[in-house]
Scaffold this active site. Structure first.
Site, PDB file in Angstrom:
ATOM      1  N   CYS A   1      33.013  38.349  33.281  1.00 26.21           N
ATOM      2  CA  CYS A   1      34.093  37.436  33.831  1.00 26.21           C
ATOM      3  C   CYS A   1      34.130  35.746  33.229  1.00 26.21           C
ATOM      4  O   CYS A   1      35.089  35.599  32.877  1.00 26.21           O
ATOM      5  CB  CYS A   1      34.252  37.613  35.145  1.00 26.21           C
ATOM      6  SG  CYS A   1      32.905  37.212  35.951  1.00 26.21           S
TER       7      CYS A   1
ATOM      8  N   GLU B   1      37.790  37.854  43.061  1.00 29.17           N
ATOM      9  CA  GLU B   1      36.857  37.201  41.672  1.00 29.17           C
ATOM     10  C   GLU B   1      37.406  38.098  40.630  1.00 29.17           C
ATOM     11  O   GLU B   1      37.069  39.124  40.499  1.00 29.17           O
ATOM     12  CB  GLU B   1      35.399  37.442  42.090  1.00 29.17           C
ATOM     13  CG  GLU B   1      34.830  36.216  41.371  1.00 29.17           C
ATOM     14  CD  GLU B   1      34.274  36.857  39.745  1.00 29.17           C
ATOM     15  OE1 GLU B   1      35.289  36.566  39.023  1.00 29.17           O
ATOM     16  OE2 GLU B   1      33.295  37.556  39.567  1.00 29.17           O
TER      17      GLU B   1
ATOM     18  N   GLU C   1      42.128  38.545  28.417  1.00 28.05           N
ATOM     19  CA  GLU C   1      40.851  39.025  28.607  1.00 28.05           C
ATOM     20  C   GLU C   1      40.266  40.067  27.742  1.00 28.05           C
ATOM     21  O   GLU C   1      40.943  41.134  28.160  1.00 28.05           O
ATOM     22  CB  GLU C   1      40.308  38.913  30.226  1.00 28.05           C
ATOM     23  CG  GLU C   1      38.847  39.258  30.333  1.00 28.05           C
ATOM     24  CD  GLU C   1      38.591  39.099  31.861  1.00 28.05           C
ATOM     25  OE1 GLU C   1      39.346  40.013  32.664  1.00 28.05           O
ATOM     26  OE2 GLU C   1      37.589  38.544  32.203  1.00 28.05           O
TER      27      GLU C   1
ATOM     28  N   LYS D   1      32.319  50.352  47.526  1.00 27.85           N
ATOM     29  CA  LYS D   1      33.059  51.456  46.484  1.00 27.85           C
ATOM     30  C   LYS D   1      32.588  50.847  45.012  1.00 27.85           C
ATOM     31  O   LYS D   1      33.172  50.103  44.650  1.00 27.85           O
ATOM     32  CB  LYS D   1      34.589  51.417  46.727  1.00 27.85           C
ATOM     33  CG  LYS D   1      35.211  52.738  46.187  1.00 27.85           C
ATOM     34  CD  LYS D   1      35.266  52.935  44.808  1.00 27.85           C
ATOM     35  CE  LYS D   1      36.023  52.176  43.813  1.00 27.85           C
ATOM     36  NZ  LYS D   1      35.765  52.663  42.481  1.00 27.85           N
TER      37      LYS D   1
HETATM   38  P1  NDP Z   1      39.116  47.422  37.345  1.00 27.33           P
HETATM   39  O1  NDP Z   1      39.702  45.919  37.860  1.00 27.33           O
HETATM   40  O2  NDP Z   1      40.235  48.484  37.173  1.00 27.33           O
HETATM   41  O3  NDP Z   1      37.934  47.810  38.297  1.00 27.33           O
HETATM   42  C1  NDP Z   1      37.313  47.078  39.260  1.00 27.33           C
HETATM   43  C2  NDP Z   1      36.939  47.955  40.471  1.00 27.33           C
HETATM   44  O4  NDP Z   1      38.265  48.454  41.059  1.00 27.33           O
HETATM   45  C3  NDP Z   1      36.353  49.363  40.256  1.00 27.33           C
HETATM   46  O5  NDP Z   1      35.517  49.922  41.298  1.00 27.33           O
HETATM   47  C4  NDP Z   1      37.644  50.037  40.230  1.00 27.33           C
HETATM   48  O6  NDP Z   1      37.287  51.535  40.466  1.00 27.33           O
HETATM   49  C5  NDP Z   1      38.536  49.706  41.271  1.00 27.33           C
HETATM   50  N1  NDP Z   1      39.915  50.052  41.312  1.00 27.33           N
HETATM   51  C6  NDP Z   1      40.655  50.511  40.206  1.00 27.33           C
HETATM   52  N2  NDP Z   1      41.980  50.535  40.391  1.00 27.33           N
HETATM   53  C7  NDP Z   1      41.994  50.467  41.839  1.00 27.33           C
HETATM   54  C8  NDP Z   1      42.858  50.645  42.857  1.00 27.33           C
HETATM   55  N3  NDP Z   1      44.222  50.866  42.666  1.00 27.33           N
HETATM   56  N4  NDP Z   1      42.806  50.339  44.303  1.00 27.33           N
HETATM   57  C9  NDP Z   1      41.590  49.856  44.383  1.00 27.33           C
HETATM   58  N5  NDP Z   1      40.337  49.874  43.760  1.00 27.33           N
HETATM   59  C10 NDP Z   1      40.702  50.139  42.221  1.00 27.33           C
HETATM   60  O7  NDP Z   1      38.284  46.928  35.994  1.00 27.33           O
HETATM   61  P2  NDP Z   1      38.235  48.011  34.916  1.00 27.33           P
HETATM   62  O8  NDP Z   1      36.898  48.592  34.974  1.00 27.33           O
HETATM   63  O9  NDP Z   1      39.197  49.099  34.581  1.00 27.33           O
HETATM   64  O10 NDP Z   1      38.271  47.214  33.290  1.00 27.33           O
HETATM   65  C11 NDP Z   1      39.549  46.652  32.994  1.00 27.33           C
HETATM   66  C12 NDP Z   1      39.432  45.239  32.711  1.00 27.33           C
HETATM   67  O11 NDP Z   1      39.440  44.348  33.789  1.00 27.33           O
HETATM   68  C13 NDP Z   1      38.425  44.963  31.728  1.00 27.33           C
HETATM   69  O12 NDP Z   1      38.587  45.055  30.366  1.00 27.33           O
HETATM   70  C14 NDP Z   1      38.375  43.336  31.883  1.00 27.33           C
HETATM   71  O13 NDP Z   1      39.356  42.554  31.260  1.00 27.33           O
HETATM   72  C15 NDP Z   1      38.540  43.241  33.562  1.00 27.33           C
HETATM   73  N6  NDP Z   1      37.425  43.476  34.321  1.00 27.33           N
HETATM   74  C16 NDP Z   1      36.931  42.102  34.976  1.00 27.33           C
HETATM   75  C17 NDP Z   1      35.694  41.947  35.555  1.00 27.33           C
HETATM   76  C18 NDP Z   1      35.318  40.989  36.376  1.00 27.33           C
HETATM   77  O14 NDP Z   1      34.285  40.564  36.683  1.00 27.33           O
HETATM   78  N7  NDP Z   1      36.282  39.930  36.546  1.00 27.33           N
HETATM   79  C19 NDP Z   1      34.890  43.346  35.840  1.00 27.33           C
HETATM   80  C20 NDP Z   1      35.536  44.508  35.148  1.00 27.33           C
HETATM   81  C21 NDP Z   1      36.564  44.530  34.601  1.00 27.33           C
HETATM   82  P3  NDP Z   1      36.949  52.563  39.305  1.00 27.33           P
HETATM   83  O15 NDP Z   1      36.274  51.919  38.255  1.00 27.33           O
HETATM   84  O16 NDP Z   1      36.387  53.719  39.835  1.00 27.33           O
HETATM   85  O17 NDP Z   1      38.327  53.000  38.908  1.00 27.33           O
END
Ligand code: NDP
Length: 495
Positions: free
Chosen positions: A299, A264, A398, A188
């Site tokens: 990250c 992660e 973050e 996904k």
């Molecule tokens: P999220 O953690 O929300 O998204 C990561 C993935 O999880 C996406 O595919 C998202 O889907 C999915 N997701 C979201 N909600 C759910 C749920 N309830 N159940 C299952 N899957 C879910 O990151 P964001 O994109 O919203 O970013 C927000 C913050 O997260 C950033 O500002 C940053 O601080 C952190 N982040 C950290 C990352 C890392 O590499 N450690 C990467 C990205 C973000 P969808 O996007 O389609 O909603």
């Protein structure tokens, strides 16, 4: 390639929009789609199938059927390897297209997607293909009348949920070892960046990965993501993303089938610069790169710069000088070193942290504004705050954007204390010419990764993952295979 050539190619680029389920390209069962917005100019790139629980059910059923009949898991290792190599070859064939898709979806510079994102993803597929027949079992030390051996077997159906910051690269960190170990997968991608994952699903079919083995279902986190993580027939969720969603995934697991969860998550990674560092220019270069590479949407961003007080002002001046080249440009321009922030929402979130840092008393030393607003896209200039206290929000949360906080320290002990004073523990780094200090401090840092006299010295051969609230489980290296396998002990008692 010139900017104009990239613009011409982007204008005719075909964006994948359908899910890949059981070997077929399909729309969502509801017929619903969502708009994939390009952060370069804020305009929609295409409409993408919005998968939900019914589509996830179909994908998981296909993955389970493929797993049970052994069409992939029981293939000769040589054949699995051949197919994975073919997939890598096809990704290389389509590298330009994948790089353009990634740049337009996510906003990062085309020079990075060509040289880093896509080649790194290809390398993951190749590396795990090479590894798949080099993982041996064990023979246990049992009494002589018995033979006990330990084998690693594929887990079953793996749900991979990946973020938007390195869309294909993160997907391949999970898909490659999962495939290599014989699992079936439902991937996904993030709603902001579905294109390269969908293309990966198509290329896998072309390479000969059997139908149902790699399914890709685009959709929203609360929809497709949640349905996958709550599914009763998924054995593992392998996730990269925020701590907030990581917590939900663990609850979903507890509320469903106790599937395994590997997380992660993010970081607030410290880079410590001691006055005895041999090359302060290189350290300043790494300080800028560590936070501004990928617009800070990474990250393991070096978001807290800890500098020994006696060199702090001189060192900060160097960092500011090195930061200039990260002024964002058009992501399609091959000369751009930084591009757009992934979405309007993320841009606002980052700007919120800039405002909060000022309100809490940090000193703005560089940047702090949105730029290129006339493009309609989402751009923030490289931003540096001096006189940050480790208690400020900027040092605790973050940001996931191009914002650096500088904190000074007087002693090694204080540096270690500040570095570890965070709920996170992903990466950390230190600059020193004193070899005893390098070893001593690196052992005291609570983090999954420590880089000495360099930053982000990443390689597929070294495990990647965090301590504390940065998650658990490792991507990269042979250790990544552990989470995609089940250990089985088999004992034969002699007659
Ligand atoms: P999220 O953690 O929300 O998204 C990561 C993935 O999880 C996406 O595919 C998202 O889907 C999915 N997701 C979201 N909600 C759910 C749920 N309830 N159940 C299952 N899957 C879910 O990151 P964001 O994109 O919203 O970013 C927000 C913050 O997260 C950033 O500002 C940053 O601080 C952190 N982040 C950290 C990352 C890392 O590499 N450690 C990467 C990205 C973000 P969808 O996007 O389609 O909603």
């Amino acid at each position: 390639m010139m900017l104009q050539t990239n613009l011409d190619r982007a204008a005719t680029l075909k964006f994948p929009s359908q899910a890949v389920i059981n070997g077929k390209l399909v729309g969502a069962k509801t017929g619903k789609t969502f708009a994939n917005i390009g952060p370069r100019d804020g305009k929609p790139l295409n409409q993408v199938a919005e998968g939900d629980a019914a589509d996830i059910d179909a994908a998981v059923a296909a993955a389970r059927a493929a797993f049970e009949d052994g069409r992939w898991r029981n293939k000769h290792p040589r054949e699995k390897k051949r197919i994975m190599f073919k997939l890598a070859e096809l990704m290389e064939r389509d590298l330009e297209e994948l790089a353009l898709l990634e740049t337009l979806d996510m906003g990062k510079p085309i020079s990075d997607t060509r040289a880093i994102d896509i080649p790194t993803a290809i390398n993951s597929i190749r590396w795990y293909a090479e590894a798949l027949d080099k993982v041996y079992g064990e023979v246990a030390t049992t009494p002589v009348e018995r033979l006990s051996y330990v084998v690693r077997e594929p887990l079953g159906v793996v749900g991979a949920i990946v973020p938007w910051n390195f869309p294909l690269h993160m997907a391949c960190w999970k898909v490659a070892p999962a495939l290599a170990m014989g699992n079936s997968i439902v991937l996904k991608p993030a709603e902001q960046s579905p294109s390269t994952a969908l293309k990966l699903g198509q290329l896998a079919l072309e390479a000969g990965v059997p139908d149902g083995v790699l399914n890709v279902v685009p959709g929203l986190g609360e929809g497709a993501g949640q349905a996958l993580a709550r599914h009763m027939d998924v054995d593992l969720i392998a996730f990269t993303g925020s701590g907030e969603v990581g917590r939900k995934l663990m609850s979903y697991s507890g509320e469903s089938n106790l599937k395994r969860v590997a997380l992660e998550l993010g970081g607030k990674s410290p880079q410590i610069v001691f006055a005895d560092a041999e090359n302060l220019d290189a350290a300043a270069e790494a300080a800028a790169w560590g936070i501004f590479f990928n617009q800070g949407e990474i990250c393991n961003a070096a978001s807290r710069l800890l500098v020994e007080e006696k060199i702090k002002d001189a060192f900060l001046a160097k960092v500011i000088e090195k930061s200039g080249k990260y002024m964002p440009g058009d992501p399609l321009d091959p000369r751009s070193v930084a591009g757009a922030i992934v979405s309007e929402g993320q841009m606002r979130r980052v700007m919120g942290y800039v405002g909060k840092a000022q309100a809490e008393g940090a000193t703005l030393a560089l940047g702090g504004k949105q730029v290129r607003t006339e493009s309609g896209g989402y751009y923030i200039e490289p931003t540096v705050f001096d006189k940050v206290a480790n208690t400020h929000t900027l040092a605790r949360e973050e940001v996931f954007g191009p914002v650096l906080g500088v904190i000074s320290f007087k002693t090694e002990e204080e540096a270690v204390k500040l570095a570890n004073d965070t709920v996170y523990g992903l990466a950390s780094g230190l600059w020193t010419a004193n070899i005893s200090r390098a070893h001593r401090v690196s052992r005291q840092l609570r983090a999954g990764l420590v880089w000495i006299n360099g930053w982000d010295a990443c390689d597929i051969t070294v495990p990647f993952g965090g301590a504390k609230q940065s998650g658990f489980g490792r991507d990269r290296s042979l250790h990544a295979l552990e989470k995609y396998t089940e250990l089985k002990g088999i004992s034969i008692t002699y007659a």
